[in-house]
Design a protein around this motif. Structure first.
Motif, PDB file in Angstrom:
ATOM      1  N   MET A 209      39.208  31.061  47.351  1.00 23.04           N
ATOM      2  CA  MET A 209      38.803  32.447  47.593  1.00 23.04           C
ATOM      3  C   MET A 209      39.977  33.397  47.360  1.00 23.04           C
ATOM      4  SD  MET A 209      36.472  31.878  51.013  1.00 23.04           S
ATOM      5  CE  MET A 209      36.272  33.607  51.435  1.00 23.04           C
ATOM      6  N   TRP A 210      39.701  34.462  46.649  1.00 24.23           N
ATOM      7  CA  TRP A 210      40.692  35.499  46.377  1.00 24.23           C
ATOM      8  C   TRP A 210      40.166  36.837  46.910  1.00 24.23           C
ATOM      9  CZ3 TRP A 210      44.929  35.358  42.424  1.00 24.23           C
ATOM     10  CH2 TRP A 210      45.278  34.048  42.072  1.00 24.23           C
ATOM     11  N   LEU A 211      41.078  37.785  47.025  1.00 23.24           N
ATOM     12  CA  LEU A 211      40.716  39.162  47.348  1.00 23.24           C
ATOM     13  C   LEU A 211      41.108  40.069  46.184  1.00 23.24           C
ATOM     14  CD1 LEU A 211      42.014  39.442  51.013  1.00 23.24           C
ATOM     15  CD2 LEU A 211      39.621  39.596  50.300  1.00 23.24           C
ATOM     16  N   ALA A 212      40.376  41.162  46.037  1.00 22.09           N
ATOM     17  CA  ALA A 212      40.748  42.189  45.066  1.00 22.09           C
ATOM     18  C   ALA A 212      40.397  43.540  45.662  1.00 22.09           C
ATOM     19  CB  ALA A 212      40.004  41.982  43.749  1.00 22.09           C
ATOM     20  N   SER A 213      40.978  44.586  45.093  1.00 20.93           N
ATOM     21  CA  SER A 213      40.661  45.938  45.571  1.00 20.93           C
ATOM     22  C   SER A 213      40.254  46.817  44.403  1.00 20.93           C
ATOM     23  CB  SER A 213      41.860  46.546  46.294  1.00 20.93           C
ATOM     24  OG  SER A 213      42.854  46.895  45.353  1.00 20.93           O
ATOM     25  N   SER A 214      39.601  47.917  44.734  1.00 18.86           N
ATOM     26  CA  SER A 214      39.068  48.801  43.690  1.00 18.86           C
ATOM     27  C   SER A 214      39.036  50.237  44.180  1.00 18.86           C
ATOM     28  CB  SER A 214      37.648  48.362  43.323  1.00 18.86           C
ATOM     29  OG  SER A 214      37.042  49.317  42.473  1.00 18.86           O
ATOM     30  N   PRO A 215      39.316  51.189  43.290  1.00 17.88           N
ATOM     31  CA  PRO A 215      39.170  52.590  43.693  1.00 17.88           C
ATOM     32  C   PRO A 215      37.729  53.089  43.566  1.00 17.88           C
ATOM     33  CG  PRO A 215      40.079  52.469  41.481  1.00 17.88           C
ATOM     34  CD  PRO A 215      39.916  51.047  41.950  1.00 17.88           C
ATOM     35  N   ASP A 216      36.893  52.345  42.817  1.00 19.12           N
ATOM     36  CA  ASP A 216      35.597  52.914  42.412  1.00 19.12           C
ATOM     37  C   ASP A 216      34.461  51.891  42.320  1.00 19.12           C
ATOM     38  OD1 ASP A 216      36.408  51.448  40.248  1.00 19.12           O
ATOM     39  OD2 ASP A 216      36.716  53.161  38.919  1.00 19.12           O
ATOM     40  N   LEU A 217      34.670  50.669  42.735  1.00 14.28           N
ATOM     41  CA  LEU A 217      33.707  49.561  42.655  1.00 14.28           C
ATOM     42  C   LEU A 217      33.528  49.016  41.240  1.00 14.28           C
ATOM     43  CD1 LEU A 217      30.843  50.715  45.077  1.00 14.28           C
ATOM     44  CD2 LEU A 217      32.423  48.828  45.464  1.00 14.28           C
ATOM     45  N   ILE A 218      34.068  49.691  40.252  1.00 14.61           N
ATOM     46  CA  ILE A 218      33.887  49.285  38.856  1.00 14.61           C
ATOM     47  C   ILE A 218      35.114  48.531  38.346  1.00 14.61           C
ATOM     48  CG2 ILE A 218      33.585  50.147  36.490  1.00 14.61           C
ATOM     49  CD1 ILE A 218      32.013  52.496  37.763  1.00 14.61           C
ATOM     50  N   HIS A 219      36.284  49.041  38.681  1.00 18.42           N
ATOM     51  CA  HIS A 219      37.544  48.464  38.211  1.00 18.42           C
ATOM     52  C   HIS A 219      38.237  47.765  39.383  1.00 18.42           C
ATOM     53  CE1 HIS A 219      36.573  51.973  35.664  1.00 18.42           C
ATOM     54  NE2 HIS A 219      36.970  51.187  34.682  1.00 18.42           N
ATOM     55  N   TRP A 220      38.637  46.516  39.169  1.00 21.22           N
ATOM     56  CA  TRP A 220      39.203  45.686  40.242  1.00 21.22           C
ATOM     57  C   TRP A 220      40.576  45.180  39.862  1.00 21.22           C
ATOM     58  CZ3 TRP A 220      36.781  45.281  44.897  1.00 21.22           C
ATOM     59  CH2 TRP A 220      35.467  45.793  44.959  1.00 21.22           C
ATOM     60  N   GLY A 221      41.471  45.136  40.844  1.00 21.56           N
ATOM     61  CA  GLY A 221      42.824  44.646  40.593  1.00 21.56           C
ATOM     62  C   GLY A 221      43.469  44.208  41.875  1.00 21.56           C
ATOM     63  N   ASP A 222      44.799  44.089  41.838  1.00 19.54           N
ATOM     64  CA  ASP A 222      45.563  43.615  42.990  1.00 19.54           C
ATOM     65  C   ASP A 222      44.971  42.288  43.482  1.00 19.54           C
ATOM     66  OD1 ASP A 222      47.501  43.623  44.921  1.00 19.54           O
ATOM     67  OD2 ASP A 222      46.385  44.889  46.313  1.00 19.54           O
ATOM     68  N   HIS A 223      44.723  41.400  42.521  1.00 22.47           N
ATOM     69  CA  HIS A 223      44.112  40.108  42.836  1.00 22.47           C
ATOM     70  C   HIS A 223      45.080  39.258  43.652  1.00 22.47           C
ATOM     71  CE1 HIS A 223      40.709  40.828  40.192  1.00 22.47           C
ATOM     72  NE2 HIS A 223      41.550  41.284  39.291  1.00 22.47           N
ATOM     73  N   ARG A 224      44.619  38.768  44.765  1.00 19.22           N
ATOM     74  CA  ARG A 224      45.467  37.974  45.659  1.00 19.22           C
ATOM     75  C   ARG A 224      44.729  36.735  46.142  1.00 19.22           C
ATOM     76  NH1 ARG A 224      46.194  41.964  50.178  1.00 19.22           N
ATOM     77  NH2 ARG A 224      44.438  42.931  49.091  1.00 19.22           N
ATOM     78  N   PHE A 225      45.401  35.633  46.083  1.00 17.30           N
ATOM     79  CA  PHE A 225      44.876  34.386  46.632  1.00 17.30           C
ATOM     80  C   PHE A 225      44.709  34.541  48.142  1.00 17.30           C
ATOM     81  CE2 PHE A 225      45.618  30.253  48.590  1.00 17.30           C
ATOM     82  CZ  PHE A 225      44.811  29.416  47.837  1.00 17.30           C
ATOM     83  N   LEU A 226      43.537  34.175  48.657  1.00 19.96           N
ATOM     84  CA  LEU A 226      43.307  34.270  50.107  1.00 19.96           C
ATOM     85  C   LEU A 226      43.387  32.889  50.768  1.00 19.96           C
ATOM     86  CD1 LEU A 226      42.425  35.785  52.707  1.00 19.96           C
ATOM     87  CD2 LEU A 226      40.065  35.291  52.031  1.00 19.96           C
ATOM     88  N   ALA A 227      42.552  31.985  50.325  1.00 24.31           N
ATOM     89  CA  ALA A 227      42.486  30.672  50.980  1.00 24.31           C
ATOM     90  C   ALA A 227      41.919  29.656  50.005  1.00 24.31           C
ATOM     91  CB  ALA A 227      41.599  30.744  52.223  1.00 24.31           C
ATOM     92  N   GLY A 228      42.399  28.443  50.139  1.00 18.50           N
ATOM     93  CA  GLY A 228      41.921  27.372  49.276  1.00 18.50           C
ATOM     94  C   GLY A 228      41.274  26.272  50.090  1.00 18.50           C
ATOM     95  N   PRO A 229      40.742  25.281  49.403  1.00 24.24           N
ATOM     96  CA  PRO A 229      40.173  24.116  50.083  1.00 24.24           C
ATOM     97  C   PRO A 229      41.242  23.396  50.905  1.00 24.24           C
ATOM     98  CG  PRO A 229      39.509  24.195  47.788  1.00 24.24           C
ATOM     99  CD  PRO A 229      40.592  25.207  47.949  1.00 24.24           C
ATOM    100  N   ARG A 230      40.807  22.721  51.946  1.00 19.07           N
ATOM    101  CA  ARG A 230      41.720  21.941  52.786  1.00 19.07           C
ATOM    102  C   ARG A 230      41.458  20.462  52.503  1.00 19.07           C
ATOM    103  NH1 ARG A 230      40.269  25.097  58.311  1.00 19.07           N
ATOM    104  NH2 ARG A 230      38.206  24.456  57.578  1.00 19.07           N
ATOM    105  N   ARG A 231      42.392  19.870  51.822  1.00 14.55           N
ATOM    106  CA  ARG A 231      42.237  18.505  51.324  1.00 14.55           C
ATOM    107  C   ARG A 231      41.767  17.545  52.418  1.00 14.55           C
ATOM    108  NH1 ARG A 231      45.464  16.478  46.393  1.00 14.55           N
ATOM    109  NH2 ARG A 231      46.268  18.595  46.279  1.00 14.55           N
ATOM    110  N   GLY A 232      40.713  16.813  52.095  1.00 16.48           N
ATOM    111  CA  GLY A 232      40.221  15.801  53.018  1.00 16.48           C
ATOM    112  C   GLY A 232      39.272  16.331  54.085  1.00 16.48           C
TER     113      GLY A 232
END
Lengths: 344, 344
Positions: A209-232
């Motif tokens: 799961m990642w997060l992103a932000s937008s000024p207008d709902l159309i254009h998205w950026g500032d992509h950041r990793f949020l959380a990944g699977p937990r092995r096992g």
């Protein structure tokens, strides 16, 4: 947590849009309140009939303006039709079913009447193989719907907006291939719209799961990793957002899906800081819902609970709508308090 | 088209940043004019020494604030080290080298002096495995640099800006995993910034060029497929943008790369409509440059010509800088007129 009288909607409740097609799935519904009603945008998957010795796939043809069917002989060199969901030929992937989105309405959140027409149907080149898994966020007086658009060029996620669930205005592809599981937060944070998304990477076999932000709902950026699977763990193989997050005093409450190595999809929760949703306050150690009922354990894809939406009813209960086994619309009643107390 | 006295820059011209590392590649340079100078931002790939019976990989450790090396025994179950560029273990991919970006300066565009320090070095979690393939666009009085950031969570593309090539301000990840080959147009079109990008899709085995637009260079949307590989041709397997596009009276002139089934990377041109770069006016039937010289045919990855930038010199010639065999900085002199006349 109490399962409703599931399934709430089954393929047999819905007539196919296209003649000669069979409805094989009604699942992964986005959910919203509009006035006194609960509305679902249900993914409806239809399958064209395969001719003997062939596997059929359907695609929207933008030039013809309609869905066309192609039959691939099973003895085509290089054809791989082992997975019932897809056909692979020379590395190109085709879907054996094509999905559209249909509106279902209810007064009590349990008993739904389903529209005869599509609310959102494939109508662009990037929706060639269907539109899937809508999520609905009410924000600033209108509803924003996000869905996955499947095509030979990849899986984009498209935003559309509506005020009445009759007409939907497409805002374009906000996330480029391959991306799925986008859900918009119900208010701006720090002056920006915020969304979960789940990009694909050849570098990691475990979608996150990642997060992103937008000024207008159309254009998205500032992509950041949020959380990944937990092995096992129960969410050790892949995770993605589920319902759009719910604002609580303790933080953003997110109901997400996770799959384990064996492909069993369960639901769990995350609690994210209100001012900084990139900060995880808590995460479910165990699933809040795992496939146990018949319509979760058996169906088009067995052992799947997958959510695209939840709504609070007037009595304060929270109904999580979820797809059972990629075939049925199911629901489970809980409350924000119950979910939070399981987390904290 | 006339090749310069290639290679212009070789690994032996550059000292490694990290002690104990070996520079194995100086290639894929972004290019710009600043005053009377030609500036290159050169990708420098360094490799840690492998201990006997091991394959080494290096990664930036954000907690330690430095690059650390790990040795993987070659007999590790599940280890795949057949490709000299990568190591795969349980589906996770690691790079055998780690890249940073270094500034090279020249008065004539041919003879370069190369900085001892990094201009851009890995310094975030998403740059764990290095920063690669910078492209430079001069726009509105400053230079925007885009590069690929490689990490275990995937390949994002990051934008940074500079006015002096001494300090670079990161603007965040504009394109989420996996994406590469982003180049920004040198002016707005219809009030928006425009970029090429090259997303990855599990649906199609043939990476293609897409367009996106942005109000602010940070947030990108309106993702549209532009052009894909042409099956059986020199660009039949994958394509991606090369140099940032050059504005001409006839349209946007884009020098792009294409690879064939055998993995030979050549350069070709596209001409796109000025007001609507989604409309392709012309595309090279044959490559404008194919690997023929020694430093293109032999090197870290043989048979590669790959460009990240071109500049016009004062005499009106256009020098396309390109990576030869993923190892050398090379150049070829041509002109906009020559490229256009080959297209139209």
């Amino acid at each position: 947590m109490k399962r409703l009288d599931n399934p709430l909607i089954s393929p047999s409740d819905v007539r196919p849009l296209a003649p000669g097609f069979e409805v094989i799935g009604t699942f992964n519904a986005g959910a919203a309140r509009l006035g006194q009603e609960v509305l679902l945008l249900v993914r409806v998957a239809e399958r064209p009939a395969s001719e003997p010795g062939c596997v059929a796939y359907a695609a929207y043809d933008p030039k013809a303006g309609r869905i066309t069917t192609r039959q691939l002989p099973l003895d085509t060199p290089g054809l791989d039709a082992r997975d019932p969901r897809v056909v692979c030929l020379h590395g190109q992937v085709y879907l054996t079913s094509i999905s559209h989105v249909r509106l279902a309405r209810s007064r009590d959140g349990i008993s739904f009447s389903i529209g005869e027409a599509a609310a959102i149907a494939p109508e662009t080149t990037t929706e060639e193989y269907g539109v899937e898994d809508p999520r609905i966020t009410r924000i600033e007086g209108r509803y924003v719907v996000n869905y996955s658009a499947i095509a030979s060029v990849g899986i984009t996620t498209v935003l559309a907006q509506t005020r009445d669930f009759r007409s939907f205005e497409r805002l374009g592809a906000g996330f480029c291939p391959d991306n799925k599981d986008v859900a918009i937060f119900p208010e701006k944070i720090g002056g920006r719209y915020v969304a979960f998304h789940r990009p694909s990477s050849g570098f990691s076999p475990r979608p996150a799961m990642w997060l992103a932000s937008s000024p207008d709902l159309i254009h998205w950026g500032d992509h950041r990793f949020l959380a990944g699977p937990r092995r096992g763990e129960w969410d050790g193989s892949r995770i993605g957002c589920g319902a759009p997050p719910i604002k609580t005093e303790k933080g953003w409450l997110e109901i997400y899906h996770g799959a384990d190595k064996g492909g069993t999809y369960c639901l769990g929760c995350m609690l994210l800081a209100l001012e900084d949703p990139g900060r995880i306050i808590a995460r479910s150690k165990e699933p809040i819902l795992r496939p146990e009922a018949a319509c979760e354990k058996a169906g088009f894809v067995p052992n799947v609970c997958f959510t695209c939406g939840a709504v609070e009813l007037d009595d304060g209960s929270l109904v999580i709508y979820y797809g059972g086994a990629d075939e049925f619309v199911c629901g489970v009643a809980t409350s924000v308090e119950e979910l939070l107390s399981g987390l904290l």
